[in-house]
Design an enzyme around this catalytic site. Sequence first.
Site, PDB file in Angstrom:
ATOM      1  N   GLN A 198     -99.699 -34.070  24.938  1.00  0.00           N
ATOM      2  CA  GLN A 198    -101.045 -33.477  25.009  1.00  0.00           C
ATOM      3  C   GLN A 198    -102.053 -34.593  24.747  1.00  0.00           C
ATOM      4  O   GLN A 198    -102.339 -34.926  23.596  1.00  0.00           O
ATOM      5  CB  GLN A 198    -101.170 -32.356  23.991  1.00  0.00           C
ATOM      6  N   GLY A 239    -106.020 -21.743  22.714  1.00  0.00           N
ATOM      7  CA  GLY A 239    -105.001 -22.582  23.337  1.00  0.00           C
ATOM      8  C   GLY A 239    -105.562 -23.797  24.059  1.00  0.00           C
ATOM      9  O   GLY A 239    -106.766 -23.951  24.247  1.00  0.00           O
ATOM     10  N   HIS A 240    -104.641 -24.647  24.498  1.00  0.00           N
ATOM     11  CA  HIS A 240    -105.042 -25.904  25.138  1.00  0.00           C
ATOM     12  C   HIS A 240    -105.752 -25.660  26.474  1.00  0.00           C
ATOM     13  O   HIS A 240    -105.424 -24.759  27.225  1.00  0.00           O
ATOM     14  CB  HIS A 240    -103.851 -26.858  25.316  1.00  0.00           C
ATOM     15  N   ASN A 241    -106.774 -26.478  26.697  1.00  0.00           N
ATOM     16  CA  ASN A 241    -107.585 -26.449  27.926  1.00  0.00           C
ATOM     17  C   ASN A 241    -108.398 -25.170  28.091  1.00  0.00           C
ATOM     18  O   ASN A 241    -108.912 -24.890  29.180  1.00  0.00           O
ATOM     19  CB  ASN A 241    -106.725 -26.685  29.171  1.00  0.00           C
ATOM     20  N   SER A 259    -105.550 -22.668  29.161  1.00  0.00           N
ATOM     21  CA  SER A 259    -106.236 -22.767  30.449  1.00  0.00           C
ATOM     22  C   SER A 259    -106.997 -21.502  30.826  1.00  0.00           C
ATOM     23  O   SER A 259    -107.131 -21.162  32.010  1.00  0.00           O
ATOM     24  CB  SER A 259    -105.246 -23.123  31.569  1.00  0.00           C
TER      25      SER A 259
END
Length: 349
Positions: A198, A239-241, A259
């Site tokens: 990441q 969460g990521h993005n 995302s």
Amino acid sequence: MEFSAQMIAGLIGGTVVGDPEVKVNDFARIEEGCPGCISFLYNDKYLQHLYDTKSSVVLISEGIEPTQEVKPTLIRVPDARQAVAKLLQIYESMKPKREGISELACIDSSAKIGEKCYVGPFAVVEEGAEIGEGCVLHPHVTIGPNVKVGAGTEIYAGAVIYHDCRVGERCVLHAGCVIGADGFGFQPTETGYEKIPQIGIVIIEDDVEIGANSCVDRAMMGATIVHSGVKIDNLVQIGHNDEIGSHTVMSAQVGIAGSTKVGEWCMFGGQVGIADHATIANRVMAGAQSGIPNSVKKEGIAVQGTPAIEGRNFWKSSALFKSLPDMWADMIQMKKEIKMLEELLESKQ
């Protein structure tokens, strides 16, 4: 700090009914009031407490009319909830700000600390980090390498900001929150799960507040972004993005998978869950424990349930759901009666 009723009325644009010189120095709920305290009353269903309270001053919304004699001084305002919020903000802003760097803090020689900052015992500021003017870092805060924190931000004990992340001005990060931990990225293989690095960052814009033990994961690539004015409760997972639109609010235990793009001015109740790669329109309201598996494209809609549907349909469906056992029994009985009628008709032919 001590204020008279007249001074308070001047600060919030209220009208005094009673003794304008009575003094207060603390806040209390109206049912728990005591001499020297100020309370508030915004709903007439709590009117009985006004006659019993021991508070010296009560903020009261216009339109609420006592039907008995009251002892405290009243300050009439259009909306008591808004008035007490403004008063609390004024009260908080008047508290003296802590300044100085503890001898027990650990600050890398390459880090930059702005003027009028406070860095508490055992706080760590690593290499290349930049802390803006007037920031407050409570004990045991960890600021990773090359992190940038904007002016006037306060970070409470035990919070951690990982390397390279950005936090804007006037933000509040509560105890134990984590900004920039790795996103949940793993690739299944024949022998297990292989970690996907990441390498992105987290960007927190201005005037964001993040509750205790909440997490905002760093992006796999690019940035996870929390836009200005967002308010996040305790135990929330971003969460990521993900991208969270300005002025969106989230109650405790909301979880948003990676995302996902959330619009502006959204409101999520406790334990709302949103699947990955979804897009949520502006001003969407999701009731507590809603599960949102796909995008919500209609602006301003209220959704509820799992999978989430429009709120009105959810409540209609809930009413039917409670009746399903009786409806099922009725249907079985109807089938029996229809079969009996069919057999009777056949016998007469």
